[in-house]
Design a protein around this motif. Structure first.
Motif, short mmCIF file in Angstrom:
data_model
loop_
_atom_site.label_atom_id
_atom_site.label_comp_id
_atom_site.label_asym_id
_atom_site.label_seq_id
_atom_site.Cartn_x
_atom_site.Cartn_y
_atom_site.Cartn_z
N GLY A 1 -0.11 2.91 -3.11
CA GLY A 1 -1.14 3.69 -2.94
C GLY A 1 -2.33 2.69 -2.50
N ASP A 2 -3.56 3.82 -2.84
CA ASP A 2 -5.05 3.00 -2.28
C ASP A 2 -4.91 1.47 -3.91
N HIS B 1 0.82 -1.59 -0.19
CA HIS B 1 0.80 -0.43 0.04
C HIS B 1 0.88 1.08 -0.40
N GLN C 1 -3.76 -5.86 -2.18
CA GLN C 1 -3.77 -6.58 -0.79
C GLN C 1 -4.55 -7.85 -0.57
#
Length: 316
Positions: free
Chosen positions: A164-165, A160, A169
Motif C-alpha cells: 500500500g501507500d 507498493h 520504496q
C-alpha cells in the motif's frame, strides 16, 4: 613351357609425365586462401596489443606528451600496489565469482526442467534464452530504469501493490550497488549456462539411467551418482567461459552505477585511467593484466573443450 617376356609398351609420342607438386607447395596452395583473413586478424588484434604492451612500459600522460619517459615495470607495480586498483581487482573477482556460481546453479535447475517433456517446452526454452540475446547495454538499461528506478520501477511498484501507500520504496542501486549489477548479469548469463548444461543432459546414457532406476535408485540418487558426474565437464566449461566474459564486463558497471559506490571493476578502471585521467601507460598496464588473466582462463577452457571432444569420439 616357354617363358614369355613382356616388353614395355612404347610411350606415346609427344606425351611427357607432368611433375607432381611437392608437399610444401601443396600445403601453401591450401593455406593461401586463409592468408588474407590471417593478416587481417593479426592487424586488428595482435598489433594493437603489441602497441598496448609497449605503452605500458612508459610514464605517458596524454596531457603532457613531452614528459613521456620509459619506466619499465613501474606501471605494473603501481597497478598491483595502488589501493584503488587493488580494490577494483577484488571487485572484479567478487563480481565474476558471484555471477558465475549463481548463473550455474540457476542454469542447472532450468536445464533439468527443460530436459523433461511437457507441453509448450519449445516456447519456454525460447523465452528463457531471450535474455542472453539482448545487447548488454540494453539489458543493463532495462534493469536500471524498468526494474530498479525508485519512482516508476517494477520492484518498487510490486512493493507498493503489496504494502500500500506506506510501503518502503528503496533506491536499489544506491543501497545495494554491487548486488544490482550482479543480478542483471546473472539474469543475462543464466541462459548461456542453461544451454551448455542442457546439451550435457541430452548426451547422457539413457540405458544406464534406466538400469539404475530398475535397481531401485530414486531421482536424487540418479542425479547425485550419474547426472552430476556426467555434467562435471560441462559445469567446468560453463564456469570458464562465463569467467572469461564477465572478467571483461564493462557495460553493466558503466550503465548502472558508472563505476561509483565501490563497483568499479578492472575494465572500468582501465577506462577511467585512460579516458578521464589520460594515464596511457597505467591504463595499458592494467589492460595487459586483464588480457593475461583472460588468456589463463581461456587456456583452461580450451583444455576442457578438447577433453569433451575426446570423450565424444571415444564413445562413438
Amino acid at each position: 613351357m616357354t617363358a614369355t617376356t613382356s616388353t614395355p609398351l612404347p610411350r606415346a609420342a609427344g606425351r611427357t609425365s607432368a611433375p607432381r607438386p611437392s608437399g610444401r607447395l601443396r600445403a601453401w596452395a591450401t593455406r593461401a586462401p586463409l592468408l588474407p583473413a590471417l593478416i587481417f586478424m593479426i592487424a586488428v588484434t595482435q598489433l594493437p596489443f603489441v602497441a598496448t604492451l609497449v605503452i605500458s612500459f612508459f610514464d605517458w600522460n596524454a596531457l603532457y606528451p613531452d614528459a613521456r619517459s620509459f619506466t619499465g615495470l613501474a606501471n605494473y607495480q603501481e597497478v598491483l600496489t595502488d589501493a584503488d586498483l587493488r580494490k577494483s581487482v577484488w571487485t572484479t573477482i567478487l563480481l565474476t565469482a558471484t555471477v558465475v556460481l549463481a548463473s550455474l546453479v540457476i542454469g542447472l535447475g532450468l536445464a533439468l526442467l527443460l530436459d523433461r517433456k511437457f507441453r509448450g517446452r519449445g516456447v519456454v526454452r525460447t523465452l528463457l534464452i531471450a535474455p542472453f540475446l539482448l545487447v548488454p547495454v540494453a539489458a543493463a538499461l532495462l534493469w536500471k530504469h524498468v526494474l530498479y528506478n525508485p519512482e516508476y520501477g517494477l520492484f518498487n511498484g510490486v512493493l507498493h501493490w503489496v504494502g500500500g501507500d506506506g510501503a518502503t520504496q528503496p533506491d536499489w542501486i544506491s543501497n545495494t550497488p554491487l548486488i544490482a549489477i550482479e543480478l542483471s548479469l546473472i539474469w543475462q548469463w543464466t541462459p548461456f549456462m542453461m544451454l551448455i548444461l542442457l546439451a550435457g543432459l541430452q548426451s547422457r546414457d539413457t540405458e544406464l539411467i534406466e538400469a539404475a532406476r530398475m535397481d531401485g535408485a530414486n531421482n536424487w540418487q540418479v542425479f547425485r551418482h550419474l547426472t552430476l558426474p556426467h555434467l562435471r565437464r560441462y559445469l567446468e566449461l560453463g564456469a570458464l567461459l562465463g569467467s572469461i566474459y564477465i572478467v571483461q564486463n564493462f557495460d553493466a558497471v558503466f550503465t548502472i552505477t558508472s563505476g561509483g559506490l565501490g563497483t568499479a571493476n578492472l575494465p572500468y578502471t582501465v577506462y577511467q585511467s585512460f579516458y578521464q585521467a589520460h594515464e596511457n601507460g597505467l591504463a595499458s598496464a592494467a589492460g595487459v593484466l586483464v588480457v593475461i588473466g583472460s588468456i589463463i582462463i581461456a587456456t583452461f577452457a580450451l583444455r576442457v573443450v578438447s577433453s569433451l571432444f575426446r570423450e565424444e569420439v571415444s564413445r562413438a
